[in-house]
Design a protein around this motif. Structure first.
Motif, mmCIF file in Angstrom:
data_model
loop_
_atom_site.group_PDB
_atom_site.id
_atom_site.type_symbol
_atom_site.label_atom_id
_atom_site.label_comp_id
_atom_site.label_asym_id
_atom_site.label_seq_id
_atom_site.Cartn_x
_atom_site.Cartn_y
_atom_site.Cartn_z
ATOM 1 N N SER A 282 0.633 -1.210 -0.247
ATOM 2 C CA SER A 282 0.341 -0.117 0.181
ATOM 3 C C SER A 282 0.710 0.855 0.158
ATOM 4 C CB SER A 282 -0.793 0.261 0.727
ATOM 5 O OG SER A 282 -0.219 -0.377 2.345
ATOM 6 N N LEU A 283 2.334 1.155 0.040
ATOM 7 C CA LEU A 283 3.467 2.304 0.091
ATOM 8 C C LEU A 283 3.766 2.974 -1.170
ATOM 9 C CD1 LEU A 283 4.973 4.634 1.780
ATOM 10 C CD2 LEU A 283 6.490 2.732 1.771
ATOM 11 N N ARG A 284 2.366 4.067 -1.373
ATOM 12 C CA ARG A 284 2.355 4.259 -3.247
ATOM 13 C C ARG A 284 2.228 5.437 -3.270
ATOM 14 N NH1 ARG A 284 2.674 -0.184 -6.271
ATOM 15 N NH2 ARG A 284 1.705 -1.762 -5.825
ATOM 16 N N ASP B 155 11.329 5.244 -4.409
ATOM 17 C CA ASP B 155 12.446 4.442 -5.010
ATOM 18 C C ASP B 155 13.224 3.315 -3.972
ATOM 19 O OD1 ASP B 155 14.262 3.723 -6.856
ATOM 20 O OD2 ASP B 155 15.333 5.840 -7.356
ATOM 21 N N ARG B 156 12.550 2.094 -4.559
ATOM 22 C CA ARG B 156 13.118 1.495 -3.598
ATOM 23 C C ARG B 156 12.748 1.676 -1.969
ATOM 24 N NH1 ARG B 156 17.725 0.429 -6.963
ATOM 25 N NH2 ARG B 156 19.018 1.918 -5.708
ATOM 26 N N ARG C 247 13.398 13.618 1.693
ATOM 27 C CA ARG C 247 13.205 12.335 1.503
ATOM 28 C C ARG C 247 13.732 11.565 2.698
ATOM 29 N NH1 ARG C 247 17.004 14.068 -3.121
ATOM 30 N NH2 ARG C 247 18.934 12.487 -0.859
ATOM 31 N N ARG C 248 12.791 10.522 2.806
ATOM 32 C CA ARG C 248 13.157 9.573 4.196
ATOM 33 C C ARG C 248 13.157 8.250 3.859
ATOM 34 N NH1 ARG C 248 11.647 12.266 9.288
ATOM 35 N NH2 ARG C 248 11.509 10.077 8.990
#
Length: 138
Positions: free
Chosen positions: A4-6, A96-97, A119-120
Motif C-alpha cells: 500500500s506504500l505508493r 524508489d526502493r 526524503r526519508r
C-alpha cells in the motif's frame, strides 16, 4: 514495506506555535539565537515537516520498520508568530526502493510559510540500532 506504500498518500498536520518553538529557544546555549525575534524557527519547522511526512506512512510500513530523514529542501518564506496556526500538507510523491520523497506545503492564515521536498529512508530498526551500537562502541 507494505504494498500500500505508493505515491499519492497524504497527511496534514495542524500545529499551534508555542513560544518554545521560536528562534530564541532553538539552541538555548546560543546567545545569538536568544537575540532574534520570537517567530517559528526554521529548525523546528523542519521537524514539523518531518512529523507530517511520518504521518503519511502510518499503516504502510512493516513491523520493525521506521524511517529516517535523509534530505531536506525547503523554503521558509514567511514568519509564523507565537499562537499562529501552521498547517502542513505532505504527499508521498515517489517511492524508489527504500527511499521516499515527499512534496510539502505549509501555510498559516497570512501566507505560504514553507514549500519544498523531503526524503526519508526506510530502515530495519533492529539492524540500524545494531550498526549504531558498533559505531559508538569503537
Amino acid at each position: 514495506m507494505k504494498a500500500s506504500l505508493r505515491p499519492g498518500l497524504t497527511a496534514q498536520l495542524e500545529y499551534v506555535v508555542p513560544a518554545e518553538r521560536t528562534v530564541p529557544y532553538l539552541l538555548p546555549e546560543s546567545e545569538e539565537f536568544k537575540a532574534l525575534p520570537p517567530v517559528l524557527a526554521t529548525g523546528f519547522l523542519v521537524g514539523i515537516v518531518e512529523w507530517t511526512c511520518i504521518r503519511v506512512l502510518a499503516g504502510h510500513l512493516d513491523d520493525g520498520e521506521q524511517t529516517l530523514g535523509i534530505h531536506v529542501d525547503l523554503s521558509h518564506e514567511a514568519p509564523t508568530p507565537v499562537g499562529g496556526l501552521l498547517t502542513v500538507q505532505a504527499e508521498l510523491s515517489n517511492v524508489d526502493r527504500r527511499q521516499l520523497t515527499f512534496t510539502v506545503h505549509a501555510f498559516d492564515d497570512a501566507a505560504t510559510v514553507c514549500r519544498g521536498s523531503h526524503r526519508r529512508a526506510i530502515i530495519d530498526t533492529e539492524r540500524f540500532l545494531a550498526r549504531m551500537s558498533k559505531r559508538t562502541a569503537s
